[in-house]
Design an enzyme around this catalytic site. Structure first.
Site, PDB file in Angstrom:
ATOM      1  N   GLN A  34       3.382  -9.683  28.643  1.00 54.34           N
ATOM      2  CA  GLN A  34       2.421  -9.979  29.708  1.00 54.34           C
ATOM      3  C   GLN A  34       2.129 -11.478  29.850  1.00 54.34           C
ATOM      4  O   GLN A  34       1.695 -11.927  30.903  1.00 54.34           O
ATOM      5  CB  GLN A  34       1.117  -9.185  29.500  1.00 54.34           C
ATOM      6  CG  GLN A  34       1.281  -7.685  29.734  1.00 54.34           C
ATOM      7  CD  GLN A  34       1.864  -7.371  31.112  1.00 54.34           C
ATOM      8  OE1 GLN A  34       1.447  -7.924  32.127  1.00 54.34           O
ATOM      9  NE2 GLN A  34       2.850  -6.484  31.151  1.00 54.34           N
ATOM     10  N   HIS A  36       4.474 -13.833  29.810  1.00 56.20           N
ATOM     11  CA  HIS A  36       5.487 -14.235  30.796  1.00 56.20           C
ATOM     12  C   HIS A  36       5.095 -13.735  32.186  1.00 56.20           C
ATOM     13  O   HIS A  36       5.210 -14.452  33.180  1.00 56.20           O
ATOM     14  CB  HIS A  36       6.851 -13.615  30.465  1.00 56.20           C
ATOM     15  CG  HIS A  36       7.455 -14.082  29.176  1.00 56.20           C
ATOM     16  ND1 HIS A  36       7.685 -13.236  28.115  1.00 56.20           N
ATOM     17  CD2 HIS A  36       7.911 -15.291  28.773  1.00 56.20           C
ATOM     18  CE1 HIS A  36       8.248 -13.902  27.122  1.00 56.20           C
ATOM     19  NE2 HIS A  36       8.397 -15.155  27.493  1.00 56.20           N
ATOM     20  N   GLN A  60      18.216 -25.148  21.335  1.00 56.63           N
ATOM     21  CA  GLN A  60      16.847 -25.456  20.904  1.00 56.63           C
ATOM     22  C   GLN A  60      16.484 -24.780  19.589  1.00 56.63           C
ATOM     23  O   GLN A  60      15.365 -24.905  19.116  1.00 56.63           O
ATOM     24  CB  GLN A  60      15.830 -25.134  21.996  1.00 56.63           C
ATOM     25  CG  GLN A  60      15.587 -23.666  22.243  1.00 56.63           C
ATOM     26  CD  GLN A  60      14.719 -23.458  23.468  1.00 56.63           C
ATOM     27  OE1 GLN A  60      15.130 -23.692  24.604  1.00 56.63           O
ATOM     28  NE2 GLN A  60      13.480 -23.025  23.261  1.00 56.63           N
ATOM     29  N   LYS A 150       0.865 -21.916  25.787  1.00 61.33           N
ATOM     30  CA  LYS A 150       1.221 -21.385  24.460  1.00 61.33           C
ATOM     31  C   LYS A 150       2.131 -22.385  23.737  1.00 61.33           C
ATOM     32  O   LYS A 150       2.023 -22.596  22.540  1.00 61.33           O
ATOM     33  CB  LYS A 150       1.922 -20.038  24.654  1.00 61.33           C
ATOM     34  CG  LYS A 150       2.829 -19.579  23.561  1.00 61.33           C
ATOM     35  CD  LYS A 150       2.033 -18.980  22.447  1.00 61.33           C
ATOM     36  CE  LYS A 150       2.849 -18.337  21.356  1.00 61.33           C
ATOM     37  NZ  LYS A 150       4.200 -18.729  21.186  1.00 61.33           N
ATOM     38  N   GLN A 154       5.706 -28.382  24.369  1.00 62.06           N
ATOM     39  CA  GLN A 154       6.832 -28.206  25.292  1.00 62.06           C
ATOM     40  C   GLN A 154       6.404 -28.528  26.728  1.00 62.06           C
ATOM     41  O   GLN A 154       7.132 -29.197  27.471  1.00 62.06           O
ATOM     42  CB  GLN A 154       7.342 -26.773  25.202  1.00 62.06           C
ATOM     43  CG  GLN A 154       8.320 -26.382  26.285  1.00 62.06           C
ATOM     44  CD  GLN A 154       8.857 -24.984  26.084  1.00 62.06           C
ATOM     45  OE1 GLN A 154       9.736 -24.769  25.263  1.00 62.06           O
ATOM     46  NE2 GLN A 154       8.343 -24.013  26.813  1.00 62.06           N
ATOM     47  N   MET A 185       0.310 -13.830  22.646  1.00 55.43           N
ATOM     48  CA  MET A 185       1.497 -13.022  22.951  1.00 55.43           C
ATOM     49  C   MET A 185       2.740 -13.872  22.766  1.00 55.43           C
ATOM     50  O   MET A 185       2.746 -15.057  23.122  1.00 55.43           O
ATOM     51  CB  MET A 185       1.432 -12.517  24.383  1.00 55.43           C
ATOM     52  CG  MET A 185       0.417 -11.434  24.550  1.00 55.43           C
ATOM     53  SD  MET A 185       0.460 -10.814  26.234  1.00 55.43           S
ATOM     54  CE  MET A 185      -0.810  -9.559  26.090  1.00 55.43           C
ATOM     55  N   SER A 186       3.760 -13.268  22.189  1.00 59.00           N
ATOM     56  CA  SER A 186       5.010 -13.991  21.937  1.00 59.00           C
ATOM     57  C   SER A 186       6.133 -12.981  21.778  1.00 59.00           C
ATOM     58  O   SER A 186       5.912 -11.875  21.257  1.00 59.00           O
ATOM     59  CB  SER A 186       4.873 -14.804  20.643  1.00 59.00           C
ATOM     60  OG  SER A 186       6.150 -15.206  20.193  1.00 59.00           O
ATOM     61  N   SER A 187       7.323 -13.367  22.216  1.00 65.40           N
ATOM     62  CA  SER A 187       8.480 -12.482  22.026  1.00 65.40           C
ATOM     63  C   SER A 187       8.685 -12.213  20.542  1.00 65.40           C
ATOM     64  O   SER A 187       9.138 -11.142  20.149  1.00 65.40           O
ATOM     65  CB  SER A 187       9.731 -13.136  22.600  1.00 65.40           C
ATOM     66  OG  SER A 187       9.517 -13.463  23.947  1.00 65.40           O
ATOM     67  N   ARG A 188       8.359 -13.200  19.720  1.00 63.69           N
ATOM     68  CA  ARG A 188       8.561 -13.057  18.275  1.00 63.69           C
ATOM     69  C   ARG A 188       7.639 -12.008  17.662  1.00 63.69           C
ATOM     70  O   ARG A 188       7.915 -11.512  16.565  1.00 63.69           O
ATOM     71  CB  ARG A 188       8.337 -14.394  17.568  1.00 63.69           C
ATOM     72  CG  ARG A 188       9.391 -15.433  17.912  1.00 63.69           C
ATOM     73  CD  ARG A 188       8.980 -16.787  17.371  1.00 63.69           C
ATOM     74  NE  ARG A 188       9.773 -17.849  17.956  1.00 63.69           N
ATOM     75  CZ  ARG A 188      10.911 -18.300  17.463  1.00 63.69           C
ATOM     76  NH1 ARG A 188      11.377 -17.802  16.350  1.00 63.69           N
ATOM     77  NH2 ARG A 188      11.569 -19.258  18.064  1.00 63.69           N
TER      78      ARG A 188
HETATM   79  P1  AMP Z   1       9.683 -18.190  26.051  1.00 58.64           P
HETATM   80  O1  AMP Z   1      10.376 -16.993  26.594  1.00 58.64           O
HETATM   81  O2  AMP Z   1       8.989 -17.945  24.748  1.00 58.64           O
HETATM   82  O3  AMP Z   1      10.553 -19.420  26.047  1.00 58.64           O
HETATM   83  O4  AMP Z   1       8.509 -18.498  27.066  1.00 58.64           O
HETATM   84  C1  AMP Z   1       8.742 -18.704  28.427  1.00 58.64           C
HETATM   85  C2  AMP Z   1       7.509 -19.278  29.057  1.00 58.64           C
HETATM   86  O5  AMP Z   1       6.424 -18.369  28.893  1.00 58.64           O
HETATM   87  C3  AMP Z   1       7.075 -20.590  28.383  1.00 58.64           C
HETATM   88  O6  AMP Z   1       6.624 -21.494  29.367  1.00 58.64           O
HETATM   89  C4  AMP Z   1       5.971 -20.146  27.476  1.00 58.64           C
HETATM   90  O7  AMP Z   1       5.022 -21.160  27.182  1.00 58.64           O
HETATM   91  C5  AMP Z   1       5.342 -19.030  28.290  1.00 58.64           C
HETATM   92  N1  AMP Z   1       4.580 -18.128  27.411  1.00 58.64           N
HETATM   93  C6  AMP Z   1       5.024 -17.559  26.265  1.00 58.64           C
HETATM   94  N2  AMP Z   1       4.044 -16.850  25.687  1.00 58.64           N
HETATM   95  C7  AMP Z   1       2.946 -16.985  26.475  1.00 58.64           C
HETATM   96  C8  AMP Z   1       1.596 -16.510  26.416  1.00 58.64           C
HETATM   97  N3  AMP Z   1       1.172 -15.753  25.401  1.00 58.64           N
HETATM   98  N4  AMP Z   1       0.751 -16.864  27.396  1.00 58.64           N
HETATM   99  C9  AMP Z   1       1.172 -17.650  28.427  1.00 58.64           C
HETATM  100  N5  AMP Z   1       2.414 -18.129  28.545  1.00 58.64           N
HETATM  101  C10 AMP Z   1       3.296 -17.806  27.586  1.00 58.64           C
END
Ligand code: AMP
Length: 281
Positions: A34, A36, A60, A150, A154, A185-188
Site C-alpha cells: 500500500q 507503493h 543498487q 521512506k 534516496q 511498509m516495505s517489500s522486505r
Molecule cells: P521500492 O520498490 O522499495 O524501490 O520503492 C519504490 C518507491 O516507493 C520508492 O520511492 C519508495 O520510497 C516508495 N515507498 C516504499 N515504501 C513506502 C512506504 N511505506 N510509504 C511510502 N512510500 C514508500
C-alpha cells in the site's frame, strides 16, 4: 492496464499520446504494497497518464544475497494495480532491456549526500540508484515522478540527480505509509516471520520516542537512548541511528536554531535489513 517489457515499445506508445497529456511516473522494485499504491494514487490524481515501473535494479545492491532474496511477485503486483480500476501503464523489463552486458553503474557526485548513512553502509548503492533513475526518467520522460520519504536519502539524491543532469521533471516526495504496529511498509517486510514483524515495530517506537524527547534532550543523550533500546531487544540489531540535518543529511552533533532535523534508523530484524526515518522539528 497495458504492460510493456521493452523500452522501445513503451517509448513508442508514450510518444503517440497527446502532447498535452501530463505523465506521472512511479518507479518501483515491485513486491508492491500500500505504500507503493499511495504513490500511484497520488500520481493518478495529478496526471493524465501514469507509468509504473517494476524492476529490481541489480546495480543498487551491494550484497548478492540481498539481491537474490529480494521478493519478486509480478503477478500479485499486476493484480494490485488492476484493482485500482484506472488505466495504468506498467513497464516490467528484464535486466537486458536497461543494461548492456556489463551491468554496471555510473559514478556520481551528489555533493556529499551519497557519503552519508545508506551511502556509508551500502557501498555504491547511490551510484546504482542514480544510474537506474536517470535511465528510467529518460525513457518515460514524465512531467512528475513520485518517490517515498521512506527512502528519504534516496529522495534527496534523486532531486540532486535531476538538477545535475538538468532533467525536465518535477520530483514529488510522498509520506511514509505504515503497518498497524507502526512498522514502515516495505517489500522486505514479506521476508519477516510473524514474530520479527511484531518486534520490528521497535524501529518506529524508538523514532517516535526520539521525536517526543527531541526538545528536552541533547543529541548525545538521544543517541545513547536509542542504542540502549536496541540493546534491550535481542531480535533487532541496530546498524545505525543518526539525527541529521534534512537538506545536507550531515550528522548533527548539536541542534542549531532554524535547522530542520530528521532521525534515521537502519536495523536488521534477523537477516532482513530495514530502514525508517522521521522528522523531528
Ligand atoms: P521500492 O520498490 O522499495 O524501490 O520503492 C519504490 C518507491 O516507493 C520508492 O520511492 C519508495 O520510497 C516508495 N515507498 C516504499 N515504501 C513506502 C512506504 N511505506 N510509504 C511510502 N512510500 C514508500
Amino acid at each position: 492496464m497495458v504492460i510493456y517489457t521493452q523500452k522501445e515499445t513503451l517509448v513508442q506508445a508514450l510518444s503517440s499520446t497527446s502532447k498535452n497529456d501530463k505523465i506521472g511516473f512511479v518507479p518501483t522494485m515491485g513486491a508492491l504494497h500500500q505504500g507503493h499504491i499511495s504513490l500511484v494514487k497520488k500520481a493518478l490524481s495529478e496526471n493524465d497518464l501514469v507509468v509504473v515501473s517494476i524492476f529490481v535494479n541489480p546495480t543498487q545492491f551491494n550484497n548478492k544475497a540481498d539481491l537474490q532474496k529480494y521478493p519478486r511477485t509480478p503477478n500479485d503486483d499486476i493484480s494490485l494495480l488492476k484493482n485500482l480500476e484506472e488505466e495504468i501503464i506498467v513497464y516490467l523489463p528484464e535486466v537486458s532491456d536497461l543494461y548492456d552486458t556489463s551491468v554496471s553503474a555510473k559514478k556520481y557526485n551528489f555533493g556529499g549526500l551519497e557519503n552519508e548513512m545508506e551511502g556509508k553502509h551500502r557501498n555504491g548503492h547511490f551510484d546504482g540508484v542514480g544510474t537506474i533513475v536517470s535511465k528510467l526518467l529518460r525513457i518515460v520522460k514524465p512531467n512528475t515522478a513520485y518517490f517515498g520519504e521512506k527512502d528519504f536519502q534516496q529522495l534527496q539524491i534523486v532531486k540532486k540527480l535531476v538538477s545535475i543532469e538538468k532533467l525536465p521533471v518535477k520530483i514529488v516526495g510522498c509520506p511514509i505509509l505504515r503497518e498497524q504496529n507502526g512498522l514502515a511498509m516495505s517489500s522486505r517486510n514479506k521476508r519477516l516471520s510473524a514474530k520479527l514483524f511484531e518486534e520490528a515495530a521497535l524501529i518506529y517506537k524508538t523514532l517516535k520516542e526520539v521525536r517526543e524527547k527531541f526538545s528536552s534532550k541533547s543529541i548525545a543523550e538521544l543517541n545513547a537512548l536509542v542504542a540502549e533500546r536496541f540493546l534491550q531487544n535481542p531480535h533487532l540489531n541496530l546498524e545505525y541511528f543518526e539525527i541529521a540535518e534534512e537538506k545536507t543529511l550531515k550528522t548533527a552533533k548539536r541542534k542549531n536554531k532554524g535547522s530542520k532535523y530528521r532521525a534515521f534508523i537502519a536495523a536488521f530484524a534477523g537477516e532482513v535489513r530495514l530502514i525508517d526515518n522521521m522528522p523531528l522539528n
